[in-house]
Design a protein around this motif. Structure first.
Motif, PDB file in Angstrom:
ATOM      1  N   PHE A 245      -0.582  41.551  -2.328  1.00 50.49           N
ATOM      2  CA  PHE A 245      -0.269  42.199  -1.292  1.00 50.49           C
ATOM      3  C   PHE A 245      -1.615  42.225  -0.984  1.00 50.49           C
ATOM      4  O   PHE A 245      -1.536  42.209   0.543  1.00 50.49           O
TER       5      PHE A 245
ATOM      6  N   LYS B 268       7.889  40.867   5.470  1.00 53.95           N
ATOM      7  CA  LYS B 268       9.263  41.379   5.476  1.00 53.95           C
ATOM      8  C   LYS B 268       9.792  41.367   4.178  1.00 53.95           C
ATOM      9  O   LYS B 268      10.297  42.287   3.646  1.00 53.95           O
TER      10      LYS B 268
ATOM     11  N   ARG C 142       7.295  43.079   0.904  1.00 57.38           N
ATOM     12  CA  ARG C 142       7.536  43.953   1.364  1.00 57.38           C
ATOM     13  C   ARG C 142       8.541  45.428   0.823  1.00 57.38           C
ATOM     14  O   ARG C 142       8.724  46.518   0.528  1.00 57.38           O
ATOM     15  N   THR C 143      10.027  44.018   1.197  1.00 60.11           N
ATOM     16  CA  THR C 143      10.750  45.027   1.033  1.00 60.11           C
ATOM     17  C   THR C 143      10.739  45.487  -0.535  1.00 60.11           C
ATOM     18  O   THR C 143      11.477  46.268  -1.493  1.00 60.11           O
TER      19      THR C 143
END
Length: 328
Positions: free
Chosen positions: A213, A245, A248-249
């Motif tokens: 993160f 992406k 994040r998923t």
């Protein structure tokens, strides 16, 4: 009066050793008769779609998707095998015998452990992809992902064998009467399982994703503030966006897993006797719900899964050489 008493038993012919038939509250009975069978079918069907999609389309044979495939196998077995047995165990008397009770105990322990291990591997995969992207293609290959998955499943089967060896050697050891299927562990074994199955893997997952993160936020800010016309740099930025992406998923996947996974072990810390507590049923079902949510997350965030489902619905998957189709 004696006949009425015998009618309440699981096995009326065994008056002195039979369990009594469970008396369910109407809400729990409705849940077991309607909601849980639907959850079982939906979980098995959706995860089967993931398994076929990743296995069939060569374009999806990537290290990350290999891990998702392994998680889908675990979730499929949960929906196809564990949930129906859970319905039988809670709905009525256990009529499948002591041996099947031991097999059920072993399967549920093994799949719990395998799912946790795969989530840890997914966290490691995203950590390398985001924090060390230049070495990701060499460190996280398809072969290494397959080897990691095999080691994960080997560990889960071996660990589950040790944890459930008492009931595997002596089926029905902890059953107090016929028609019951229970499994008890000692305080020492429970503490060891708490550390190995909860504290250690969850700590690894949280630490890795906190690092992911932090790095992902810094990369996102850098990409927004730095604009260049160099093609190579543009390509690199595009790759970083794709990895961010994906992170994040898969971060959503991990968060949902922890949200469904933690309540049982937190409940275990609070309650001294989890096995015989009626509320245990609901925290266990919450964990099972996670197996159904995973493919729904893929459907929301992964275009390849939606495209694969369209090919299944329209039966185009049965046409010639669809395995090489571009579905990304």
């Amino acid at each position: 009066m004696v006949i009425q008493k015998g009618a309440e038993l699981c096995f009326p012919q065994l008056l002195n050793s039979s369990c009594r038939k469970p008396i369910l509250h109407w809400s729990k009975a409705v849940f077991l008769n309607i909601m849980l069978p639907c959850l079982s079918l939906t979980t098995a069907a959706l995860n089967l779609l993931v398994i076929i999609s990743v296995s069939h389309f060569r374009q999806l044979h990537t290290p990350t998707n290999i891990l998702l495939l392994s998680l889908a196998v675990s979730d499929f077995l949960t929906g196809f095998l564990i949930l129906p047995l859970e319905i039988i165990r809670n709905m009525a008397c256990w009529v499948l015998g002591d041996l099947m009770c031991s097999v059920y105990t072993y399967l549920i322990t093994s799949l719990f452990c395998a799912s946790t291990g795969i989530i840890v591997l997914i966290s490691v995969d995203r950590y390398v992809a985001i924090c060390d992207p230049l070495h990701y293609p060499t460190r996280m290959t398809v072969v290494r992902s397959k080897l990691s998955v095999c080691l994960c499943w080997f560990y889960s089967t071996f660990y589950s064998s040790l944890q459930t060896k008492d009931v595997l050697i002596n089926p029905g050891r902890y059953n107090s009467c016929y028609g019951e299927c229970v499994f008890l562990i000692s305080n020492i074994a429970g503490t060891v399982d708490l550390v190995l199955s909860f504290i250690f893997p969850v700590s690894v997952i949280i630490i890795l994703y906190m690092r992911v993160f932090v790095v992902a936020v810094s990369q996102a800010r850098a990409m927004r503030s730095h604009v260049t016309a160099v093609t190579l740099q543009s390509s690199l930025n595009q790759t970083n966006k794709s990895e961010l992406k994906a992170a994040r998923t898969l971060g959503v996947l991990v968060v949902v897993f922890l949200a469904c996974y933690c309540p049982f072990y937190c409940y275990f810390l609070v309650k001294e006797n989890v096995v015989n507590d009626s509320a245990t049923f609901f925290v266990i079902i919450l964990y099972y719900v996670n197996s159904c949510l995973n493919p729904l997350i893929y459907a929301l965030f992964y275009p390849w899964f939606r495209n694969a489902v369209k090919l299944f619905i329209t039966f185009q998957i049965f046409t010639h050489d669809t395995s090489g189709a571009n579905i990304l």
